[in-house]
Motif scaffolding. Sequence first.
Motif, PDB file in Angstrom:
ATOM      1  N   LEU A   1       0.795  -1.420   0.244  1.00 47.60           N
ATOM      2  CA  LEU A   1      -0.248  -0.168   0.323  1.00 47.60           C
ATOM      3  C   LEU A   1       0.869   1.031   0.218  1.00 47.60           C
ATOM      4  CD1 LEU A   1      -2.708   1.463   0.103  1.00 47.60           C
ATOM      5  CD2 LEU A   1      -2.571   0.738   2.604  1.00 47.60           C
ATOM      6  N   GLN A   2       1.732   1.621   0.288  1.00 49.17           N
ATOM      7  CA  GLN A   2       2.699   3.036   0.740  1.00 49.17           C
ATOM      8  C   GLN A   2       3.299   2.443  -0.396  1.00 49.17           C
ATOM      9  OE1 GLN A   2       3.398   4.318   3.230  1.00 49.17           O
ATOM     10  NE2 GLN A   2       4.312   5.732   1.533  1.00 49.17           N
ATOM     11  N   GLN A   3       3.538   1.596  -1.112  1.00 50.45           N
ATOM     12  CA  GLN A   3       4.521   1.929  -2.821  1.00 50.45           C
ATOM     13  C   GLN A   3       3.322   2.739  -3.436  1.00 50.45           C
ATOM     14  OE1 GLN A   3       7.602   1.296  -4.491  1.00 50.45           O
ATOM     15  NE2 GLN A   3       6.380   2.050  -5.417  1.00 50.45           N
ATOM     16  N   TYR A   4       1.772   2.088  -3.195  1.00 51.89           N
ATOM     17  CA  TYR A   4       1.061   3.027  -4.244  1.00 51.89           C
ATOM     18  C   TYR A   4       0.562   4.416  -3.375  1.00 51.89           C
ATOM     19  CZ  TYR A   4      -0.512  -2.526  -4.903  1.00 51.89           C
ATOM     20  OH  TYR A   4      -0.266  -3.801  -5.459  1.00 51.89           O
ATOM     21  N   ILE A   5       0.896   4.413  -2.843  1.00 52.39           N
ATOM     22  CA  ILE A   5       0.477   5.478  -2.308  1.00 52.39           C
ATOM     23  C   ILE A   5       1.855   6.926  -2.769  1.00 52.39           C
ATOM     24  CG2 ILE A   5       0.672   6.836  -0.172  1.00 52.39           C
ATOM     25  CD1 ILE A   5      -0.741   5.331   1.722  1.00 52.39           C
ATOM     26  N   ASP A   6       2.996   6.059  -2.594  1.00 54.86           N
ATOM     27  CA  ASP A   6       4.439   6.729  -3.026  1.00 54.86           C
ATOM     28  C   ASP A   6       4.227   6.972  -4.760  1.00 54.86           C
ATOM     29  OD1 ASP A   6       5.553   6.612  -0.871  1.00 54.86           O
ATOM     30  OD2 ASP A   6       7.162   5.183  -1.554  1.00 54.86           O
ATOM     31  N   ASP A   7       3.164   6.149  -5.481  1.00 54.37           N
ATOM     32  CA  ASP A   7       3.032   6.088  -7.200  1.00 54.37           C
ATOM     33  C   ASP A   7       1.915   7.235  -7.315  1.00 54.37           C
ATOM     34  OD1 ASP A   7       5.071   4.196  -7.262  1.00 54.37           O
ATOM     35  OD2 ASP A   7       3.769   2.767  -7.306  1.00 54.37           O
ATOM     36  N   LEU A   8       1.106   8.141  -5.981  1.00 53.43           N
ATOM     37  CA  LEU A   8       0.511   8.918  -6.299  1.00 53.43           C
ATOM     38  C   LEU A   8       1.218  10.170  -6.614  1.00 53.43           C
ATOM     39  CD1 LEU A   8      -2.124   7.780  -3.929  1.00 53.43           C
ATOM     40  CD2 LEU A   8      -2.451   7.860  -6.211  1.00 53.43           C
ATOM     41  N   GLU A   9       2.225  10.173  -6.576  1.00 53.39           N
ATOM     42  CA  GLU A   9       3.045  11.616  -6.472  1.00 53.39           C
ATOM     43  C   GLU A   9       4.178  11.310  -7.948  1.00 53.39           C
ATOM     44  OE1 GLU A   9       5.123  12.994  -3.479  1.00 53.39           O
ATOM     45  OE2 GLU A   9       3.308  11.877  -1.838  1.00 53.39           O
ATOM     46  N   SER A  10       3.150  10.414  -8.454  1.00 56.63           N
ATOM     47  CA  SER A  10       5.031  10.203  -9.648  1.00 56.63           C
ATOM     48  C   SER A  10       4.284  11.465 -10.254  1.00 56.63           C
ATOM     49  CB  SER A  10       4.425   8.605 -10.058  1.00 56.63           C
ATOM     50  OG  SER A  10       5.123   8.646 -11.977  1.00 56.63           O
ATOM     51  N   LEU A  11       5.816  11.138 -11.937  1.00 58.43           N
ATOM     52  CA  LEU A  11       5.233  12.791 -12.276  1.00 58.43           C
ATOM     53  C   LEU A  11       3.817  12.020 -13.524  1.00 58.43           C
ATOM     54  CD1 LEU A  11       8.420  13.978 -12.512  1.00 58.43           C
ATOM     55  CD2 LEU A  11       6.644  15.065 -11.433  1.00 58.43           C
ATOM     56  N   ASP A  12       4.199  10.201 -14.167  1.00 60.59           N
ATOM     57  CA  ASP A  12       3.672  10.240 -14.919  1.00 60.59           C
ATOM     58  C   ASP A  12       1.991  10.200 -14.379  1.00 60.59           C
ATOM     59  OD1 ASP A  12       3.964   8.522 -17.561  1.00 60.59           O
ATOM     60  OD2 ASP A  12       2.570   6.715 -16.219  1.00 60.59           O
ATOM     61  N   ALA A  13       1.496  10.057 -15.245  1.00 62.60           N
ATOM     62  CA  ALA A  13      -0.060  10.128 -15.670  1.00 62.60           C
ATOM     63  C   ALA A  13      -0.536   8.367 -15.422  1.00 62.60           C
ATOM     64  CB  ALA A  13      -0.959  11.078 -16.179  1.00 62.60           C
ATOM     65  N   SER A  14      -0.256   7.295 -16.081  1.00 60.34           N
ATOM     66  CA  SER A  14      -0.572   6.728 -15.956  1.00 60.34           C
ATOM     67  C   SER A  14       0.220   5.552 -14.709  1.00 60.34           C
ATOM     68  CB  SER A  14       0.382   5.458 -17.130  1.00 60.34           C
ATOM     69  OG  SER A  14       1.612   5.716 -17.366  1.00 60.34           O
ATOM     70  N   THR A  15       0.904   6.324 -14.343  1.00 58.37           N
ATOM     71  CA  THR A  15       1.746   5.252 -13.138  1.00 58.37           C
ATOM     72  C   THR A  15       0.311   5.925 -11.989  1.00 58.37           C
ATOM     73  OG1 THR A  15       3.623   5.325 -13.649  1.00 58.37           O
ATOM     74  CG2 THR A  15       3.884   5.267 -11.693  1.00 58.37           C
ATOM     75  N   ARG A  16       0.501   6.651 -11.604  1.00 53.26           N
ATOM     76  CA  ARG A  16      -0.413   7.361 -10.725  1.00 53.26           C
ATOM     77  C   ARG A  16      -2.024   7.082 -11.282  1.00 53.26           C
ATOM     78  NH1 ARG A  16       1.086  12.141 -12.863  1.00 53.26           N
ATOM     79  NH2 ARG A  16      -0.587  13.453 -13.165  1.00 53.26           N
ATOM     80  N   ALA A  17      -2.314   6.844 -11.880  1.00 58.09           N
ATOM     81  CA  ALA A  17      -3.544   6.009 -12.326  1.00 58.09           C
ATOM     82  C   ALA A  17      -3.468   4.706 -11.795  1.00 58.09           C
ATOM     83  CB  ALA A  17      -4.453   6.041 -13.604  1.00 58.09           C
ATOM     84  N   ALA A  18      -2.845   3.743 -11.880  1.00 59.61           N
ATOM     85  CA  ALA A  18      -2.454   2.028 -12.084  1.00 59.61           C
ATOM     86  C   ALA A  18      -2.773   2.482 -10.582  1.00 59.61           C
ATOM     87  CB  ALA A  18      -1.734   2.175 -12.607  1.00 59.61           C
ATOM     88  N   ALA A  19      -2.061   3.026  -9.781  1.00 60.19           N
ATOM     89  CA  ALA A  19      -1.470   3.293  -8.451  1.00 60.19           C
ATOM     90  C   ALA A  19      -3.371   3.349  -7.554  1.00 60.19           C
ATOM     91  CB  ALA A  19      -0.891   4.193  -7.770  1.00 60.19           C
ATOM     92  N   ALA A  20      -3.724   4.337  -8.113  1.00 62.15           N
ATOM     93  CA  ALA A  20      -5.557   4.590  -7.513  1.00 62.15           C
ATOM     94  C   ALA A  20      -6.718   3.607  -7.778  1.00 62.15           C
ATOM     95  CB  ALA A  20      -6.222   5.719  -8.222  1.00 62.15           C
TER      96      ALA A  20
END
Length: 239
Positions: free
Chosen positions: A4-23
């Motif tokens: 879960l922490q990794q997903y939370i960290d990925d929400l701050e990614s500059l890549d929109a697809s990475t943020r969407a995948a984390a969400a």
Amino acid sequence: MKQLQQYIDDLESLDASTRAAAADAIRDLGESARSAAPALFAALLRESDACPAVGTALTHIGPLSPDLDALKSGLQSDNSHVRFWAARTSVKLGSDAEPLVPVLISLLCDPESPVRDSVVWALGVVGVPAIAPLIDAARGDDAELRGRAVLSLGRYPGDAAMKLPVIIESLDDPDADVRRLAALAICSLGQSAHPDRSVYDDDTFSMLLDSIDRIADDDTVKLDAEWFGRIRGWLRPIA
């Protein structure tokens, strides 16, 4: 939970697809991921465009009561997508969203209909604490807000005895559109009595029926004739 922490960290990614995948991943974890709500709110407020993945995750896992300040910020965002998802998320709080009622009422006049619809839904789940502020808005100086407040009061049948008098009062509003929206609100409440009128006590039902008859006799109120006739036809036989 390391994942879960990794997903939370990925929400701050500059890549929109990475943020969407984390969400999406947080959404799939369900209520077990509710601790991610603050990070989802932060991600929502950072988005400059549409944010369906983040918004959907928030509405799925539900907010925490301490998120009220973030929700208020979202509701006041310049981004209509953020306002929409903040309103939808407010629904999940139910009566705990009471502190947000003033800002929710101000959004009844939002230029985007999805935002307005979600705000009405949120006010509906707040319940009784939202009724008095809505009545105040229905009697205020702003004609657009009066009409939207009246329409919101008629959206749900709960506590109709408190709401119906001001809706009927609005049939005499000096603004033609407010009068039309008041008639729509009354019809909406009437529709809720079909097929079972027991959603209303006898006095409230009688008041509702009288107001329906009044609308039928008022040529200045323009409603869809077929829809109105169907509602009146439902109510008369069960009176």
